[in-house]
Design an enzyme around this catalytic site. Structure first.
Site, PDB file in Angstrom:
ATOM      1  N   LYS A  52       2.662   5.672 -12.904  1.00 10.33           N
ATOM      2  CA  LYS A  52       1.520   5.676 -11.974  1.00 10.33           C
ATOM      3  C   LYS A  52       2.033   5.647 -10.540  1.00 10.33           C
ATOM      4  O   LYS A  52       1.609   6.454  -9.698  1.00 10.33           O
ATOM      5  CB  LYS A  52       0.643   4.452 -12.223  1.00 10.33           C
ATOM      6  CG  LYS A  52      -0.338   4.147 -11.101  1.00 10.33           C
ATOM      7  CD  LYS A  52      -1.241   2.961 -11.340  1.00 10.33           C
ATOM      8  CE  LYS A  52      -0.679   1.649 -10.979  1.00 10.33           C
ATOM      9  NZ  LYS A  52      -0.721   1.301  -9.548  1.00 10.33           N
TER      10      LYS A  52
ATOM     11  N   CYS B 199      -6.852  -6.849  -0.833  1.00 10.63           N
ATOM     12  CA  CYS B 199      -7.198  -6.676  -2.247  1.00 10.63           C
ATOM     13  C   CYS B 199      -6.935  -8.014  -2.929  1.00 10.63           C
ATOM     14  O   CYS B 199      -6.515  -8.975  -2.291  1.00 10.63           O
ATOM     15  CB  CYS B 199      -6.375  -5.557  -2.881  1.00 10.63           C
ATOM     16  SG  CYS B 199      -4.682  -6.027  -3.150  1.00 10.63           S
TER      17      CYS B 199
ATOM     18  N   ARG C 288      -2.232  -6.948   2.302  1.00 14.51           N
ATOM     19  CA  ARG C 288      -1.717  -5.569   2.240  1.00 14.51           C
ATOM     20  C   ARG C 288      -1.743  -4.885   3.617  1.00 14.51           C
ATOM     21  O   ARG C 288      -2.391  -3.875   3.810  1.00 14.51           O
ATOM     22  CB  ARG C 288      -2.502  -4.739   1.217  1.00 14.51           C
ATOM     23  CG  ARG C 288      -2.753  -5.384  -0.123  1.00 14.51           C
ATOM     24  CD  ARG C 288      -1.523  -5.652  -0.963  1.00 14.51           C
ATOM     25  NE  ARG C 288      -0.812  -4.487  -1.401  1.00 14.51           N
ATOM     26  CZ  ARG C 288      -1.086  -3.827  -2.533  1.00 14.51           C
ATOM     27  NH1 ARG C 288      -2.079  -4.202  -3.269  1.00 14.51           N
ATOM     28  NH2 ARG C 288      -0.377  -2.780  -2.883  1.00 14.51           N
TER      29      ARG C 288
ATOM     30  N   ASP D 147       5.535  -6.534 -10.276  1.00 16.73           N
ATOM     31  CA  ASP D 147       4.498  -5.968 -11.151  1.00 16.73           C
ATOM     32  C   ASP D 147       4.665  -6.389 -12.600  1.00 16.73           C
ATOM     33  O   ASP D 147       3.822  -6.064 -13.428  1.00 16.73           O
ATOM     34  CB  ASP D 147       4.503  -4.430 -11.069  1.00 16.73           C
ATOM     35  CG  ASP D 147       4.047  -3.952  -9.720  1.00 16.73           C
ATOM     36  OD1 ASP D 147       4.201  -2.761  -9.427  1.00 16.73           O
ATOM     37  OD2 ASP D 147       3.549  -4.786  -8.938  1.00 16.73           O
TER      38      ASP D 147
ATOM     39  N   ARG E 277      -6.884   1.405 -14.597  1.00 16.71           N
ATOM     40  CA  ARG E 277      -6.215   1.962 -13.405  1.00 16.71           C
ATOM     41  C   ARG E 277      -4.749   2.248 -13.691  1.00 16.71           C
ATOM     42  O   ARG E 277      -4.149   3.116 -13.090  1.00 16.71           O
ATOM     43  CB  ARG E 277      -6.285   0.949 -12.257  1.00 16.71           C
ATOM     44  CG  ARG E 277      -7.656   0.670 -11.757  1.00 16.71           C
ATOM     45  CD  ARG E 277      -7.614  -0.125 -10.486  1.00 16.71           C
ATOM     46  NE  ARG E 277      -6.734   0.485  -9.482  1.00 16.71           N
ATOM     47  CZ  ARG E 277      -6.608   0.032  -8.238  1.00 16.71           C
ATOM     48  NH1 ARG E 277      -7.265  -1.054  -7.872  1.00 16.71           N
ATOM     49  NH2 ARG E 277      -5.816   0.628  -7.370  1.00 16.71           N
TER      50      ARG E 277
HETATM   51  C1  EPZ Z   1       3.840  -0.669  -4.205  1.00 15.31           C
HETATM   52  O1  EPZ Z   1       2.831  -1.172  -3.357  1.00 15.31           O
HETATM   53  C2  EPZ Z   1       3.207  -0.573  -5.578  1.00 15.31           C
HETATM   54  N1  EPZ Z   1       2.071   0.339  -5.526  1.00 15.31           N
HETATM   55  C3  EPZ Z   1       2.742  -1.953  -6.033  1.00 15.31           C
HETATM   56  O2  EPZ Z   1       2.233  -1.823  -7.363  1.00 15.31           O
HETATM   57  C4  EPZ Z   1       3.953  -2.888  -6.058  1.00 15.31           C
HETATM   58  O3  EPZ Z   1       3.525  -4.183  -6.420  1.00 15.31           O
HETATM   59  C5  EPZ Z   1       4.610  -2.916  -4.670  1.00 15.31           C
HETATM   60  O4  EPZ Z   1       4.967  -1.573  -4.274  1.00 15.31           O
HETATM   61  C6  EPZ Z   1       5.864  -3.777  -4.640  1.00 15.31           C
HETATM   62  O5  EPZ Z   1       6.797  -3.284  -5.563  1.00 15.31           O
HETATM   63  C7  EPZ Z   1       2.291   1.678  -5.508  1.00 15.31           C
HETATM   64  O6  EPZ Z   1       3.434   2.137  -5.523  1.00 15.31           O
HETATM   65  C8  EPZ Z   1       1.091   2.555  -5.476  1.00 15.31           C
HETATM   66  P1  EPZ Z   1       4.994  -2.832  -0.437  1.00 15.31           P
HETATM   67  P2  EPZ Z   1       3.068  -1.197  -1.747  1.00 15.31           P
HETATM   68  O7  EPZ Z   1       4.653  -2.033   0.764  1.00 15.31           O
HETATM   69  O8  EPZ Z   1       3.809   0.014  -1.328  1.00 15.31           O
HETATM   70  C9  EPZ Z   1       4.058  -6.302   2.620  1.00 15.31           C
HETATM   71  C10 EPZ Z   1       0.699  -2.066  -9.127  1.00 15.31           C
HETATM   72  O9  EPZ Z   1       0.328  -3.063  -9.755  1.00 15.31           O
HETATM   73  N2  EPZ Z   1       3.867  -5.211   3.594  1.00 15.31           N
HETATM   74  O10 EPZ Z   1       6.386  -2.797  -0.968  1.00 15.31           O
HETATM   75  O11 EPZ Z   1       1.775  -1.485  -1.106  1.00 15.31           O
HETATM   76  C11 EPZ Z   1       2.901  -6.328   1.626  1.00 15.31           C
HETATM   77  O12 EPZ Z   1       1.824  -7.056   2.164  1.00 15.31           O
HETATM   78  C12 EPZ Z   1       0.853  -2.137  -7.610  1.00 15.31           C
HETATM   79  O13 EPZ Z   1       0.991  -0.954  -9.651  1.00 15.31           O
HETATM   80  C13 EPZ Z   1       3.737  -5.533   4.942  1.00 15.31           C
HETATM   81  O14 EPZ Z   1       3.790  -6.706   5.331  1.00 15.31           O
HETATM   82  O15 EPZ Z   1       4.013  -2.458  -1.634  1.00 15.31           O
HETATM   83  C14 EPZ Z   1       3.487  -6.997   0.421  1.00 15.31           C
HETATM   84  O16 EPZ Z   1       3.445  -8.398   0.609  1.00 15.31           O
HETATM   85  C15 EPZ Z   1       0.421  -3.481  -7.051  1.00 15.31           C
HETATM   86  N3  EPZ Z   1       3.538  -4.528   5.834  1.00 15.31           N
HETATM   87  C16 EPZ Z   1       4.947  -6.534   0.445  1.00 15.31           C
HETATM   88  O17 EPZ Z   1       5.198  -6.053   1.775  1.00 15.31           O
HETATM   89  C17 EPZ Z   1       3.484  -3.219   5.452  1.00 15.31           C
HETATM   90  O18 EPZ Z   1       3.331  -2.331   6.308  1.00 15.31           O
HETATM   91  C18 EPZ Z   1       5.226  -5.425  -0.549  1.00 15.31           C
HETATM   92  O19 EPZ Z   1       4.494  -4.329  -0.149  1.00 15.31           O
HETATM   93  C19 EPZ Z   1       3.626  -2.914   4.075  1.00 15.31           C
HETATM   94  C20 EPZ Z   1       3.816  -3.925   3.158  1.00 15.31           C
END
Ligand code: EPZ
Length: 422
Positions: free
Chosen positions: A22, A118, A123, A308, A400
């Site tokens: 996904k 969320c 996020r 995850d 999802r």
């Molecule tokens: C990806 O989300 C995945 N989703 C998430 O999977 C996964 O949990 C996450 O990476 C971490 O591995 C997809 O790939 C579609 P991040 P993403 O940016 O890209 C903070 C699932 O269950 N952050 O690595 O949104 C954020 O708040 C989903 O399949 C900032 O602070 O994750 C979080 O605490 C859930 N500023 C941490 O970093 C930003 O600009 C990780 O976020 C971006 C992120």
């Protein structure tokens, strides 16, 4: 809203097919925006999130034709008619923000709604914004939308991420692929989904090196051509189903699974007393003997233990021998499965980012509530080894991220059925 009924039904045995990832597909699909030529994805997972991304891309003027019941996505962005990603779509799925980088690079501007919070956290998108501004974009926040423009096009830059954000890495890499000059991204995310995205971009003519390491270098090109790309196997679906026999007993082979996609998760299963073996068809998993042992887990960016899979691992620890400490370091609110597991008789105490799980012999079925995608599946896993019946409500969360979950688990002997919504 549908519910799922599960009755503890003893040891599992058989095969579970693993679908395409996904989280790879959700970044590969926006990559079509980078080229006027067709991009076709094979081994695409049949999930509601993929349908949501298709709706978003179509709203921009892209063509997305779903073939083989969704397993193949034939896309073309020859004539884009909009660069507006509406709040109504983005609020449902944060990954919609992955159209920002490609639209900026291809069209020179984009208006993308902020996703809003969320269940698992706020996020924010500051890392995406910081990276794209470094490439020359001007981005302002207005009425909940990021209004981004790059009137003079994007220019390569040195970008150091404060945190190895998966989405920020993906947006920056896609934008830099069409920027003038070279971009060096340090502290980049190393997840297998990034590696898969770069493989696809390279097939489209992008010049990128270092994917899978913390330093990715991109030499921008003038244009990208079409390609056909097979989506990598879903490591989170794989890890989830590997935990099914670990929790319920028995032996299961996850067809198409690859251990190299799982990082520290594999060592943790070994430490807990779960036998894991890579075969030439997939990954074979069985519980070595009797109860698994409690282990401590700290989630981290790849190749650390995946956030995850934290909820699913907690489900295993609920009936493990001993006390396990689970530290969630990636998201600020990712223990919503804990109170639901407690309803099933688990002994869990949550303090801030740490959950302390004291193993009990057996859980008892109970009515429980799904709250987010991975929390929902941890309840299903726990229910498969519980005494009696568990009814999991609000299972739209599951749809999802898990294709045909009931069918796959029924196929290895679980007693599980979907009850259509009242
Ligand atoms: C990806 O989300 C995945 N989703 C998430 O999977 C996964 O949990 C996450 O990476 C971490 O591995 C997809 O790939 C579609 P991040 P993403 O940016 O890209 C903070 C699932 O269950 N952050 O690595 O949104 C954020 O708040 C989903 O399949 C900032 O602070 O994750 C979080 O605490 C859930 N500023 C941490 O970093 C930003 O600009 C990780 O976020 C971006 C992120």
């Amino acid at each position: 809203m549908d519910s799922i009924l599960v009755r503890g039904n003893g040891a599992l045995s058989g095969e579970i097919p693993i679908a395409g990832a996904k989280n790879a597909c959700l970044t590969l699909m926006p990559a079509t925006l980078l080229s006027e030529e067709p991009l076709t994805l094979t081994n695409a997972p049949r999930l509601s999130d993929i349908k949501t991304m298709s709706t978003l891309l179509r709203s921009l003027g892209a063509e997305v034709v779903s073939l083989q019941d969704g397993g193949v996505l034939a896309m073309s962005s020859h004539d884009l008619t909009s660069t507006w990603a509406d709040y109504d779509i983005v609020r449902k799925m944060r990954a919609s923000n992955l159209v920002l980088g490609p639209l900026l690079a291809r069209m020179g501007h984009a208006e993308v709604s902020l996703p809003g919070g969320c269940a698992i956290g706020a996020r924010p998108m500051d890392l995406h914004i910081h990276g794209l501004e470094a490439l020359g974009a001007e981005i302002e926040l207005k009425d909940g939308y990021l209004l981004a423009k790059a009137p003079k096009g994007l220019k390569g830059a040195e970008i150091a991420l404060r945190f190895a954000s998966v989405g920020a890495t993906e947006n920056i890499v896609m934008a830099a692929a069409l920027a003038r000059g070279t971009t060096v991204l340090t502290n980049a995310a190393r997840e297998p989904e990034i590696v898969d995205l770069v493989k696809c971009l390279r097939q489209m003519g992008a010049q990128i090196q270092g994917e899978g390491t913390e330093r990715i270098e991109i030499q921008g090109v003038d244009r990208l051509h079409g390609a056909t790309h097979e989506v990598v196997a879903d490591r989170i679906e794989l890890g989830t189903y590997m935990l099914a026999p670990a929790i319920a007993g028995g032996e299961v082979e996850c067809i198409g699974g690859r251990l190299d996609l799982l990082g520290a998760f594999v060592e943790k299963l070994d430490e807990a007393g779960v036998a894991v073996e890579q075969t030439n068809r997939g990954v074979k998993v069985s519980r070595k003997n009797g109860r698994v042992k409690a282990v401590d887990v700290t989630t981290a960016v790849f190749p650390g233990f995946p956030t995850d899979l934290q909820a699913q691992m907690m489900a295993l620890m609920c009936t493990a021998e001993g006390v396990s400490e689970l530290h969630e370091t990636i998201f600020e609110n990712r223990f919503m499965h804990a109170p639901e597991l407690v309803r099933m008789g688990a002994d869990i105490e949550v303090h801030g980012g740490t959950a302390t799980v004291t193993g009990v012999k057996k859980l008892k079925g109970a009515p429980v509530m799904a709250t987010d995608l991975r929390a929902s599946v941890s309840l299903i896993l726990a229910a498969m080894a519980a005494e009696g019946e568990t009814r999991v409500a609000r299972v739209y969360h599951l749809d999802r991220g898990y294709e045909q979950l009931e069918k796959k688990l029924m196929g290895v002997g679980a007693e599980i059925e979907r009850i259509s919504g009242e």
